[in-house]
Design a protein around this motif. Sequence first.
Motif, PDB file in Angstrom:
ATOM      1  N   TRP A 139     -41.149   4.398  30.399  1.00 11.31           N
ATOM      2  CA  TRP A 139     -40.784   5.800  30.587  1.00 11.31           C
ATOM      3  C   TRP A 139     -42.042   6.544  31.033  1.00 11.31           C
ATOM      4  CZ3 TRP A 139     -39.675   2.656  26.545  1.00 11.31           C
ATOM      5  CH2 TRP A 139     -38.334   2.414  26.254  1.00 11.31           C
ATOM      6  N   SER A 140     -41.956   7.277  32.137  1.00 17.13           N
ATOM      7  CA  SER A 140     -43.139   7.940  32.684  1.00 17.13           C
ATOM      8  C   SER A 140     -42.802   9.364  33.107  1.00 17.13           C
ATOM      9  CB  SER A 140     -43.661   7.151  33.889  1.00 17.13           C
ATOM     10  OG  SER A 140     -44.811   7.755  34.435  1.00 17.13           O
ATOM     11  N   THR A 141     -43.701  10.305  32.776  1.00 18.28           N
ATOM     12  CA  THR A 141     -43.510  11.711  33.151  1.00 18.28           C
ATOM     13  C   THR A 141     -44.766  12.243  33.816  1.00 18.28           C
ATOM     14  OG1 THR A 141     -42.042  12.052  31.251  1.00 18.28           O
ATOM     15  CG2 THR A 141     -42.894  14.017  32.346  1.00 18.28           C
ATOM     16  N   ASP A 142     -44.568  12.879  34.964  1.00 21.22           N
ATOM     17  CA  ASP A 142     -45.652  13.481  35.738  1.00 21.22           C
ATOM     18  C   ASP A 142     -45.662  14.982  35.430  1.00 21.22           C
ATOM     19  OD1 ASP A 142     -47.333  14.535  37.668  1.00 21.22           O
ATOM     20  OD2 ASP A 142     -46.660  13.189  39.248  1.00 21.22           O
ATOM     21  N   PHE A 143     -46.743  15.478  34.778  1.00 27.06           N
ATOM     22  CA  PHE A 143     -46.833  16.882  34.382  1.00 27.06           C
ATOM     23  C   PHE A 143     -47.715  17.667  35.346  1.00 27.06           C
ATOM     24  CE2 PHE A 143     -45.925  14.633  30.422  1.00 27.06           C
ATOM     25  CZ  PHE A 143     -44.928  15.413  29.856  1.00 27.06           C
ATOM     26  N   ASN A 144     -47.394  18.957  35.507  1.00 23.73           N
ATOM     27  CA  ASN A 144     -48.259  19.838  36.290  1.00 23.73           C
ATOM     28  C   ASN A 144     -49.300  20.490  35.383  1.00 23.73           C
ATOM     29  OD1 ASN A 144     -46.938  21.943  34.933  1.00 23.73           O
ATOM     30  ND2 ASN A 144     -45.550  22.367  36.634  1.00 23.73           N
ATOM     31  N   THR A 145     -50.069  21.412  35.932  1.00 23.47           N
ATOM     32  CA  THR A 145     -51.145  22.041  35.157  1.00 23.47           C
ATOM     33  C   THR A 145     -50.627  22.880  34.003  1.00 23.47           C
ATOM     34  OG1 THR A 145     -51.141  23.850  36.778  1.00 23.47           O
ATOM     35  CG2 THR A 145     -52.754  22.079  37.098  1.00 23.47           C
ATOM     36  N   GLU A 146     -49.349  23.270  34.049  1.00 23.21           N
ATOM     37  CA  GLU A 146     -48.750  24.050  32.971  1.00 23.21           C
ATOM     38  C   GLU A 146     -48.019  23.167  31.967  1.00 23.21           C
ATOM     39  OE1 GLU A 146     -46.246  26.797  34.991  1.00 23.21           O
ATOM     40  OE2 GLU A 146     -47.916  28.016  35.730  1.00 23.21           O
ATOM     41  N   ALA A 147     -48.264  21.848  32.049  1.00 29.37           N
ATOM     42  CA  ALA A 147     -47.655  20.868  31.137  1.00 29.37           C
ATOM     43  C   ALA A 147     -46.140  20.826  31.255  1.00 29.37           C
ATOM     44  CB  ALA A 147     -48.076  21.143  29.699  1.00 29.37           C
ATOM     45  N   LYS A 148     -45.630  21.154  32.446  1.00 28.23           N
ATOM     46  CA  LYS A 148     -44.204  21.033  32.722  1.00 28.23           C
ATOM     47  C   LYS A 148     -43.998  19.869  33.688  1.00 28.23           C
ATOM     48  CE  LYS A 148     -43.176  25.947  32.092  1.00 28.23           C
ATOM     49  NZ  LYS A 148     -42.635  27.183  32.722  1.00 28.23           N
ATOM     50  N   ARG A 158     -55.195  13.724  36.574  1.00 26.32           N
ATOM     51  CA  ARG A 158     -55.304  13.929  38.012  1.00 26.32           C
ATOM     52  C   ARG A 158     -55.695  15.377  38.260  1.00 26.32           C
ATOM     53  NH1 ARG A 158     -50.530  16.093  39.999  1.00 26.32           N
ATOM     54  NH2 ARG A 158     -48.816  16.225  38.500  1.00 26.32           N
ATOM     55  N   ASP A 159     -55.880  15.742  39.524  1.00 25.93           N
ATOM     56  CA  ASP A 159     -56.404  17.075  39.851  1.00 25.93           C
ATOM     57  C   ASP A 159     -55.501  18.202  39.345  1.00 25.93           C
ATOM     58  OD1 ASP A 159     -58.554  15.939  41.086  1.00 25.93           O
ATOM     59  OD2 ASP A 159     -57.689  16.033  43.104  1.00 25.93           O
ATOM     60  N   LYS A 160     -54.194  17.997  39.388  1.00 27.69           N
ATOM     61  CA  LYS A 160     -53.278  19.078  39.043  1.00 27.69           C
ATOM     62  C   LYS A 160     -52.300  18.667  37.948  1.00 27.69           C
ATOM     63  CE  LYS A 160     -53.507  21.228  43.614  1.00 27.69           C
ATOM     64  NZ  LYS A 160     -52.725  21.717  44.782  1.00 27.69           N
TER      65      LYS A 160
END
Length: 324
Positions: free
Chosen positions: A290-299, A267-269
């Motif tokens: 199990w699902s994880t949504d990461f930001n641009t810093e992989a956190k 996704r965009d970010k």
Amino acid sequence: MLVIEALASGTSVYAREKLPAEQISAGLSTTENRTQANAELNSVLAPKSSDKVPSTTMQPTGARPSEPSTPTSGTPEPSQEQFVYPAEHHLWTHFPIGSWRKIEITTETFDDSGKIYGRSVTAQKETLKAMADDSYVLEIEATVEVSGKQIVGPINTRILRLLTDRLGVVFSTTRRDDEIIVLNDRPIECQIWDVLYGEEAQNLRDRIYFAPEKFPYVLRRETFEVMENLPVGTTPLDVSSVIAEYVPLLVDNQLLSCVCEKSTRLRDKGSIQSIKMLSPKVPGGEVHTWSTDFNTEAKPNRWSVLKLLEYGVNSTALEAVEGH
């Protein structure tokens, strides 16, 4: 996760409509239900005349962009054979109408420092209400618990395509050369299909790796955005692949044999990464995710766990079909 967010805000994800599925008698057999559903859903599921695409051009109309062309020199022409997804292979329509499952989705949200600041638990029941040749209808009831308060959402009905499990109209299917993928160190020959369809304001193309003899039959799916200025080799927006099979999972004191599917959605970010366990015995297939949504810093911004609580196969409809 859309259900969670919508219920938390008190809004409905999908508009409530009086669909043909609601007019189908519960006393019909699966075969009769499918026949009647085909006739009644055609007017709802078929694209309007302005959306119809000539099979020779395979291009959407209006504002929808065309699929980028590929060089043909030295390469075989793709087959114009049409792909009709077998209903008996789909994770929902493999079961009789009236089959259902109950799931629980627990979600936690993180702030910028990585601390959890929000938690919700959604109890959801999904029921197969009708099916047509290329589509099926799910009825969804959901209750979400946030900060000790329960919010009961409206009953929502979704009409989804067998080929994509999405709402959008399928414009065309194109057969490519078969390919071999390796699962558990064994080669499996797959039919390769490109499926062009519309979803909201964009065109998408799924490349499907279909193995008719191996559950869950679609062993890999790559989803691309289709635009004239995008090259064919563009990185897919979404990739899901079966990575293991015969994985035992305990559900209600019963061990179910599952396959493990891994998916990554860009996704965009950031990205969303999921691990999903699927069983052929459960309507909808999904047993645990199990699902994880990461930001641009992989956190992680958010993560969630879906687990199956109960499920039921409409044995009345099944017996009616078997005794026909």
